[in-house]
Design a protein around this motif. Structure first.
Motif, mmCIF file in Angstrom:
data_model
loop_
_atom_site.group_PDB
_atom_site.id
_atom_site.type_symbol
_atom_site.label_atom_id
_atom_site.label_comp_id
_atom_site.label_asym_id
_atom_site.label_seq_id
_atom_site.Cartn_x
_atom_site.Cartn_y
_atom_site.Cartn_z
ATOM 1 N N SER A 1 0.859 -1.182 0.000
ATOM 2 C CA SER A 1 0.000 0.000 0.000
ATOM 3 C C SER A 1 0.900 1.238 0.000
ATOM 4 O O SER A 1 1.517 1.568 1.014
ATOM 5 N N ILE A 2 1.014 1.903 -1.143
ATOM 6 C CA ILE A 2 1.869 3.078 -1.280
ATOM 7 C C ILE A 2 1.062 4.335 -0.978
ATOM 8 O O ILE A 2 -0.041 4.511 -1.487
ATOM 9 N N SER A 3 1.636 5.214 -0.140
ATOM 10 C CA SER A 3 0.868 6.387 0.284
ATOM 11 C C SER A 3 1.644 7.701 0.244
ATOM 12 O O SER A 3 1.056 8.766 0.402
ATOM 13 N N ARG A 4 2.966 7.674 0.048
ATOM 14 C CA ARG A 4 3.769 8.890 0.058
ATOM 15 C C ARG A 4 4.713 8.901 -1.147
ATOM 16 O O ARG A 4 5.224 7.873 -1.559
ATOM 17 N N PHE A 5 4.964 10.126 -1.680
ATOM 18 C CA PHE A 5 5.811 10.269 -2.855
ATOM 19 C C PHE A 5 6.739 11.462 -2.661
ATOM 20 O O PHE A 5 6.305 12.528 -2.223
ATOM 21 N N GLU A 6 7.999 11.278 -2.986
ATOM 22 C CA GLU A 6 8.972 12.358 -2.829
ATOM 23 C C GLU A 6 8.992 13.218 -4.095
ATOM 24 O O GLU A 6 9.147 12.693 -5.205
ATOM 25 N N PRO A 7 8.844 14.542 -3.959
ATOM 26 C CA PRO A 7 8.883 15.411 -5.142
ATOM 27 C C PRO A 7 10.243 15.284 -5.847
ATOM 28 O O PRO A 7 11.277 15.135 -5.202
ATOM 29 N N LYS A 8 10.218 15.340 -7.178
ATOM 30 C CA LYS A 8 11.451 15.245 -7.964
ATOM 31 C C LYS A 8 11.544 16.460 -8.872
ATOM 32 O O LYS A 8 10.644 16.681 -9.694
ATOM 33 N N PRO A 9 12.603 17.253 -8.733
ATOM 34 C CA PRO A 9 12.756 18.436 -9.594
ATOM 35 C C PRO A 9 12.709 18.053 -11.077
ATOM 36 O O PRO A 9 13.313 17.075 -11.505
ATOM 37 N N GLY A 10 11.975 18.839 -11.850
ATOM 38 C CA GLY A 10 11.874 18.580 -13.281
ATOM 39 C C GLY A 10 10.782 17.595 -13.647
ATOM 40 O O GLY A 10 10.589 17.289 -14.822
ATOM 41 N N TRP A 11 10.036 17.132 -12.632
ATOM 42 C CA TRP A 11 8.977 16.155 -12.877
ATOM 43 C C TRP A 11 7.759 16.482 -12.008
ATOM 44 O O TRP A 11 7.880 16.992 -10.905
ATOM 45 N N SER A 12 6.591 16.177 -12.547
ATOM 46 C CA SER A 12 5.352 16.259 -11.764
ATOM 47 C C SER A 12 4.806 14.845 -11.655
ATOM 48 O O SER A 12 5.239 13.953 -12.384
ATOM 49 N N TYR A 13 3.863 14.633 -10.743
ATOM 50 C CA TYR A 13 3.272 13.298 -10.646
ATOM 51 C C TYR A 13 1.782 13.391 -10.366
ATOM 52 O O TYR A 13 1.294 14.361 -9.777
ATOM 53 N N GLU A 14 1.065 12.383 -10.819
ATOM 54 C CA GLU A 14 -0.359 12.270 -10.521
ATOM 55 C C GLU A 14 -0.647 10.835 -10.099
ATOM 56 O O GLU A 14 0.040 9.899 -10.525
ATOM 57 N N LEU A 15 -1.658 10.674 -9.268
ATOM 58 C CA LEU A 15 -1.989 9.364 -8.726
ATOM 59 C C LEU A 15 -3.212 8.788 -9.429
ATOM 60 O O LEU A 15 -4.118 9.513 -9.809
ATOM 61 N N THR A 16 -3.224 7.481 -9.577
ATOM 62 C CA THR A 16 -4.420 6.787 -10.057
ATOM 63 C C THR A 16 -5.038 6.080 -8.858
ATOM 64 O O THR A 16 -4.326 5.543 -8.006
ATOM 65 N N LYS A 17 -6.375 6.096 -8.789
ATOM 66 C CA LYS A 17 -7.074 5.513 -7.645
ATOM 67 C C LYS A 17 -8.242 4.657 -8.105
ATOM 68 O O LYS A 17 -8.767 4.848 -9.209
ATOM 69 N N ASP A 18 -8.663 3.728 -7.228
ATOM 70 C CA ASP A 18 -9.831 2.915 -7.550
ATOM 71 C C ASP A 18 -11.099 3.606 -7.050
ATOM 72 O O ASP A 18 -11.048 4.749 -6.557
ATOM 73 N N GLY B 1 -11.063 5.084 -3.610
ATOM 74 C CA GLY B 1 -10.087 6.123 -3.293
ATOM 75 C C GLY B 1 -8.710 5.587 -2.929
ATOM 76 O O GLY B 1 -7.836 6.363 -2.528
ATOM 77 N N LYS B 2 -8.487 4.299 -3.087
ATOM 78 C CA LYS B 2 -7.194 3.714 -2.760
ATOM 79 C C LYS B 2 -6.223 3.942 -3.920
ATOM 80 O O LYS B 2 -6.577 3.769 -5.090
ATOM 81 N N ILE B 3 -5.000 4.316 -3.608
ATOM 82 C CA ILE B 3 -3.993 4.596 -4.628
ATOM 83 C C ILE B 3 -3.565 3.300 -5.315
ATOM 84 O O ILE B 3 -3.114 2.360 -4.669
ATOM 85 N N THR B 4 -3.721 3.254 -6.627
ATOM 86 C CA THR B 4 -3.385 2.045 -7.391
ATOM 87 C C THR B 4 -2.139 2.219 -8.267
ATOM 88 O O THR B 4 -1.638 1.242 -8.831
ATOM 89 N N GLY B 5 -1.661 3.453 -8.376
ATOM 90 C CA GLY B 5 -0.472 3.672 -9.196
ATOM 91 C C GLY B 5 -0.082 5.139 -9.207
ATOM 92 O O GLY B 5 -0.754 5.992 -8.627
ATOM 93 N N VAL B 6 1.042 5.422 -9.876
ATOM 94 C CA VAL B 6 1.540 6.794 -9.972
ATOM 95 C C VAL B 6 2.108 7.001 -11.373
ATOM 96 O O VAL B 6 2.652 6.076 -11.984
ATOM 97 N N ILE B 7 1.959 8.223 -11.884
ATOM 98 C CA ILE B 7 2.498 8.585 -13.188
ATOM 99 C C ILE B 7 3.377 9.824 -13.019
ATOM 100 O O ILE B 7 2.887 10.889 -12.622
ATOM 101 N N TRP B 8 4.652 9.683 -13.287
ATOM 102 C CA TRP B 8 5.578 10.811 -13.258
ATOM 103 C C TRP B 8 5.731 11.333 -14.683
ATOM 104 O O TRP B 8 5.988 10.562 -15.618
ATOM 105 N N THR B 9 5.605 12.645 -14.869
ATOM 106 C CA THR B 9 5.715 13.258 -16.189
ATOM 107 C C THR B 9 6.752 14.372 -16.145
ATOM 108 O O THR B 9 6.732 15.219 -15.239
ATOM 109 N N ALA B 10 7.657 14.381 -17.116
ATOM 110 C CA ALA B 10 8.714 15.394 -17.154
ATOM 111 C C ALA B 10 8.128 16.762 -17.466
ATOM 112 O O ALA B 10 7.293 16.901 -18.366
ATOM 113 N N THR B 11 8.554 17.755 -16.717
ATOM 114 C CA THR B 11 8.156 19.139 -16.991
ATOM 115 C C THR B 11 9.242 19.859 -17.799
ATOM 116 O O THR B 11 9.042 20.980 -18.236
#
Length: 224
Positions: free
Chosen positions: A67-84, A87-97
């Motif tokens: 069960s993943i619940s925390r994400f560390e910010p990464k410079p040059g990238w944004s992230y969004e969460l996918t949920k069921d 409301g449970k987090i099922t994945g993460v998508i990091w996208t380069a800015t």
């Protein structure tokens, strides 16, 4: 004169070793081992293997194992969460800015969560998108061309108890616990150190093979 097949054998061995090293450079999640019921910091290591940058990375979580619940910010990238639907987090998508990860670069993306009490392995399905729109799906079985990264989950030590925060307390008379699994002074779990890279080993092997190749070529010239 030294037979040509001797030289070809050395060359084939060299190419085989180098190709094996490149094939192992896929998306992986570290650490490679953890413990049931523990809180863990995971590192998603992403190498770029094409001549164009990596601009998006998606990882899906096996909810029966972690069960993943925390994400560390990464410079040059944004992230969004996918949920069921719950409301449970099922994945993460990091996208380069910005430009993303270039052809000779790799990056690590950090996240934290709790390992299930009855998990035996965590299979991470990852999707790597390049700037040209191509997507590499790291979802295959172990040994395949594009395997999903797997974290082995070890059983709790006999007699160990888990507190209300999910921290596993060592059993009486048990040996010293792994410092990577112990909570920090602030009450948060300490991060496990990612496994060491195998690059030095590959470079050493390559140097050895090149030395052998030079020796064979030298002998061949002397006997002409």
């Amino acid at each position: 004169m030294m037979k040509k097949w001797h030289i070809m054998l050395v060359l084939s061995l060299f190419l085989s070793l180098m190709t094996g090293g490149l094939a192992s450079a896929h998306v992986t999640v570290l650490p490679k081992e953890t413990t049931q019921g523990s809180y863990e910091k995971f590192a998603v290591r992403v190498p770029t293997e094409k001549d164009v940058p990596t601009v998006k990375v998606e990882v899906k979580f096996p909810l029966d194992a972690v069960s993943i619940s925390r994400f560390e910010p990464k410079p040059g990238w944004s992230y969004e969460l996918t949920k069921d639907d719950n409301g449970k987090i099922t994945g993460v998508i990091w996208t380069a800015t910005g430009e993303g990860l270039g052809p000779t670069e790799f990056g690590e993306f950090y996240m934290q969560g709790k390992v299930a009490d009855n998990a035996t392995a965590i299979q991470w399905k990852a999707y790597q998108t390049y700037k040209d729109g191509s997507v590499v799906e790291w979802v295959g079985a172990e040994g395949s061309d594009k395997p999903a990264s797997v974290t082995k989950v070890n059983a709790k030590p006999a007699g160990a108890a888990t507190d209300s925060h999910g921290h596993t307390a060592p059993a009486a008379n048990a040996g010293k616990a792994d410092s990577a699994a112990a909570p920090s002074a602030s009450g948060e779990p300490a991060a496990g150190a990612p496994a060491a890279s195998g690059a030095p080993l590959y470079l050493s092997i390559a140097a050895l093979i090149l030395g052998a190749l030079s020796f064979v070529v030298s002998l061949s010239r002397r006997k002409r």
